[in-house]
Write a protein that holds these residues in place. Structure first.
Motif, PDB file in Angstrom:
ATOM      1  N   TYR A 403      21.707  56.689  92.583  1.00 17.21           N
ATOM      2  CA  TYR A 403      20.849  56.797  91.393  1.00 17.21           C
ATOM      3  C   TYR A 403      21.657  57.249  90.182  1.00 17.21           C
ATOM      4  O   TYR A 403      21.495  56.734  89.081  1.00 17.21           O
ATOM      5  CB  TYR A 403      19.718  57.785  91.663  1.00 17.21           C
ATOM      6  N   ARG A 404      22.566  58.188  90.417  1.00 19.88           N
ATOM      7  CA  ARG A 404      23.359  58.707  89.310  1.00 19.88           C
ATOM      8  C   ARG A 404      24.354  57.645  88.806  1.00 19.88           C
ATOM      9  O   ARG A 404      24.645  57.588  87.599  1.00 19.88           O
ATOM     10  CB  ARG A 404      24.117  59.945  89.763  1.00 19.88           C
ATOM     11  N   MET A 405      24.862  56.817  89.697  1.00 19.02           N
ATOM     12  CA  MET A 405      25.854  55.831  89.309  1.00 19.02           C
ATOM     13  C   MET A 405      25.247  54.624  88.583  1.00 19.02           C
ATOM     14  O   MET A 405      25.910  53.973  87.786  1.00 19.02           O
ATOM     15  CB  MET A 405      26.627  55.340  90.537  1.00 19.02           C
ATOM     16  N   PHE A 406      23.990  54.327  88.861  1.00 17.10           N
ATOM     17  CA  PHE A 406      23.361  53.147  88.273  1.00 17.10           C
ATOM     18  C   PHE A 406      22.842  53.422  86.872  1.00 17.10           C
ATOM     19  O   PHE A 406      22.388  54.525  86.569  1.00 17.10           O
ATOM     20  CB  PHE A 406      22.189  52.662  89.131  1.00 17.10           C
ATOM     21  N   HIS A 407      22.876  52.389  86.028  1.00 16.46           N
ATOM     22  CA  HIS A 407      22.189  52.405  84.736  1.00 16.46           C
ATOM     23  C   HIS A 407      20.929  51.566  84.850  1.00 16.46           C
ATOM     24  O   HIS A 407      20.884  50.575  85.571  1.00 16.46           O
ATOM     25  CB  HIS A 407      23.090  51.796  83.637  1.00 16.46           C
ATOM     26  N   TRP A 408      19.896  51.939  84.105  1.00 20.05           N
ATOM     27  CA  TRP A 408      18.708  51.088  84.063  1.00 20.05           C
ATOM     28  C   TRP A 408      19.036  49.726  83.463  1.00 20.05           C
ATOM     29  O   TRP A 408      18.359  48.733  83.711  1.00 20.05           O
ATOM     30  CB  TRP A 408      17.597  51.757  83.257  1.00 20.05           C
TER      31      TRP A 408
END
Length: 495
Positions: A403-408
Motif C-alpha cells: 500500500y505504501r509503495m503504490f500510488h493511486w
C-alpha cells in the motif's frame, strides 16, 4: 505451466558480490507451484477434518475454508506485485526492510521464522501420529513419559527425528532434488484425494445424507464459520513460501502471482474435499462424539477397509512430506536473507560450496525441530497455535508495504516503468492489511471465538522475550552497516 528453465547455476561473482552470497536460479514454475500448494495443505487436510466439523459442521467448515481462501487471494495480490519488484530471498523480511527499515524487518522476520520452524516440527510430529495409527507396534514402543496428557514413546520420537534429518539432507543436496521431489509428492497427494472423493461418492454405503446436520448444533452458523475463517492464516500458510525462493526462480517473477493463485485455489478445494470425504463416509456427529485419535482414518477405514486406509495413509504421507520440504526451503531462505543482512550471525549466509544451498539455515531448523518430538504433540500444538500470530504479522506487513509503495495514479514509488501499482492493487493492498489486522484480532482478542489459549499466549511471550534478547545482542553489530550497505546485502540495490 511452463516447466522450461535454464538450470545453469551462476558462478559466484568476484569483487563486491563476494560479500553478498547468491543462490542459484534453478526453481521451475511447476516446482514453485508445488511448494506453495504442498506447504499450504500439508498434513492438516487429512488429520483435522473431524476437529473442524466438531467446531462448525461439514458445510460450516467448507464455507470457512472457501471464505478464508478468498481472503488469502486478496493478501496474495500484494505478494505477487512485491515479488516482481523485489525478487530476492527473504520475502516479507525484505519487503519490510525496503519500506520501514531494519527494526521492523527484524520484527517481521523473527515472527515469520517462528511460524516456519513450528510448522516443520508439527509436520514431523504428524508423521509420528500417522505411524501411531497405521503401525502402532512401531510408534508406541518404549513409553518414556507423559506431557500434558500425551504419552511420549521413543518409537514416535525416532520416526519424527528421522524425517527431520532426511529432509534436511535432501535440501542441503540441492534445489533441483528438493524441487522435483516436491512436485512428485504433490501430484501423488492430489491424485489420492481425488480417488478418495470419487470412491466415497460412488460407494453404495457412502451418502450425502450423512452430512446432515450441515452446521454444528451448539453454536450459531456464522460463529462456527468465523471460527474456521480465523485459522485461514495457518491453513493457507505456504503460499508465502514462494517469495522466499524468488531469488532462485529460473523464470520471470511475473509468473509468481499466477502460481500463488492456482495454489490457493487448489488448497481450498483439497481442504473441502477431505471434509466432504470424512462427512460422507460415516455419520460425522457419531464420529466427533467418539473423539477418535484420527477421525478421517476411522471414517475411511469403516467404508473402504484396509485398501482405503492405505490410500489415505499414502496421501497424508505425501502431504506431510510436502510440508516438511516446503518449509525447510522457506525457513532456510529467510534465515539466509537475515544472515546476509547481518541481523543474525552471518554464518547463516554461508552456502554449501557444491550445491549452493543455505546449509547453515537448514541445519539450524533441523536442530531446533529435533527438540520438539520429546515434548509431545499437545505441548507442540500450543506453540503452533501461537505461530499463526507470527504468520499473520508477516501477511499484514506485506500488504502495508505494498500500500505504501503504490500510488493511486498507478505507479510505484521510486519509479519503475512497468506500472506495477495500479489503483485497484493499492485498494486491494489496503483491504489485505485490514484483513490481516482482523485475523490478528480474532487470535488475540479474548472474546473472539478463535482466541488463543493461555498456554499459547505464554509461549508467544517467551518467543518475544527471546527475540528481544537476540536483537539487543546483535544491535551493535547491525549498527556497523549503513542503510546503503544493508540495502545492497538484502535487496541487491547498488552500490
Amino acid at each position: 505451466m511452463d516447466d522450461h528453465a535454464d538450470s545453469t547455476a551462476p558462478s559466484p561473482q568476484p569483487g563486491p558480490d563476494a560479500d553478498r552470497p547468491r543462490l542459484s536460479r534453478t526453481f521451475r514454475p511447476s516446482w514453485i507451484w508445488a511448494v506453495a500448494l504442498g506447504s499450504a495443505v500439508g498434513w492438516g487436510a487429512f488429520v483435522l477434518p473431524a476437529d473442524w466439523m466438531r467446531t462448525a459442521g461439514p458445510l460450516g467448515a467448507i464455507l470457512g475454508f472457501l471464505i478464508g481462501g478468498l481472503l488469502m487471494l486478496v493478501i496474495a495480490t500484494s505478494y505477487g506485485t512485491l515479488i516482481r519488484a523485489l525478487p530476492v530471498s527473504g520475502g516479507e523480511f525484505a519487503y519490510t526492510l525496503s519500506a520501514f527499515g531494519r527494526n521492523h524487518a527484524v520484527l517481521c522476520g523473527w515472527f515469520l521464522t517462528l511460524g516456519y520452524v513450528c510448522i516443520v516440527a508439527l509436520n514431523a510430529s504428524a508423521l509420528a501420529l500417522l505411524a501411531r495409527y497405521v503401525l502402532p507396534e512401531v510408534a508406541e514402543r518404549a513409553l518414556l513419559y507423559e506431557v500434558a496428557g500425551w504419552e511420549v514413546y521413543l518409537g514416535e520420537v525416532l520416526i519424527a527425528s528421522a524425517a527431520l534429518v532426511v529432509f534436511a539432507v535432501l535440501n542441503v543436496r540441492g534445489t533441483t532434488l528438493s524441487g522435483r521431489l516436491q512436485l512428485i509428492f504433490c501430484l501423488v497427494m492430489v491424485t489420492g484425494v481425488a480417488a478418495l472423493l470419487v470412491g466415497v461418492l460412488i460407494h453404495p454405503d457412502g451418502s450425502f445424507g450423512r452430512v446432515d446436520p450441515l452446521f454444528a448444533v451448539d453454536s450459531a452458523p456464522w460463529v462456527a464459520v468465523l471460527a474456521i475463517v480465523a485459522i485461514a492464516p495457518w491453513a493457507y500458510v505456504g503460499f508465502d513460501n514462494v517469495p522466499q525462493a524468488a531469488e532462485e526462480f529460473a523464470f520471470s517473477p511475473r509468473k509468481a502471482f499466477r502460481l500463488i493463485v492456482f495454489a490457493i485455489l487448489a488448497a481450498a478445494l483439497l481442504y473441502s474435499a477431505m471434509i466432504l470425504v470424512t462427512a460422507a463416509a460415516t455419520s460425522w456427529t457419531d464420529l466427533v462424539a467418539e473423539d477418535p485419535l484420527w477421525g478421517t482414518g476411522d471414517a475411511v477405514s469403516d467404508l473402504f477397509g484396509g485398501a482405503g486406509t492405505t490410500l489415505l495413509a499414502v496421501s497424508v504421507s505425501m502431504g506431510i512430506c510436502t510440508g516438511l520440504n516446503g518449509f525447510y526451503i522457506a525457513a532456510s531462505r529467510l534465515l539466509f536473507a537475515m544472515g546476509r543482512g547481518r541481523m543474525i550471525p552471518s554464518a547463516f549466509a554461508r552456502l554449501n560450496p557444491r550445491a549452493r544451498t543455505p546449509s547453515t539455515g537448514i541445519a539450524f531448523v533441523c536442530a531446533i525441530c529435533l527438540i520438539a518430538p520429546w515434548f509431545g504433540r499437545e505441548a507442540l500444538l500450543w506453540v503452533v497455535d501461537m505461530s499463526a500470530v507470527g504468520v499473520t504479522i508477516a501477511y499484514t506487513y506485506t500488504c502495508v508495504v505494498a500500500y505504501r509503495m503504490f500510488h493511486w495514479s498507478g505507479s510505484l514509488r521510486g519509479g519503475g516503468a512497468e506500472q506495477l501499482g495500479t489503483p485497484a492493487k493499492k485498494l486491494l493492498s489496503l483491504l489485505g492489511a485490514v484483513i490481516g489486522c482482523s485475523f490478528l484480532a480474532l487470535l488475540l482478542v479474548p472474546a473472539s471465538p478463535a482466541a488463543l489459549g493461555a498456554e499459547s499466549l505464554i509461549a508467544l511471550g517467551v518467543w518475544i522475550v527471546i527475540g528481544l534478547i537476540i536483537f539487543m545482542l546483535r544491535r551493535r553489530e547491525n549498527a556497523k552497516l549503513t542503510d546503503e550497505e544493508l540495502d545492497y546485502l538484502v535487496l541487491d540495490r547498488g552500490p
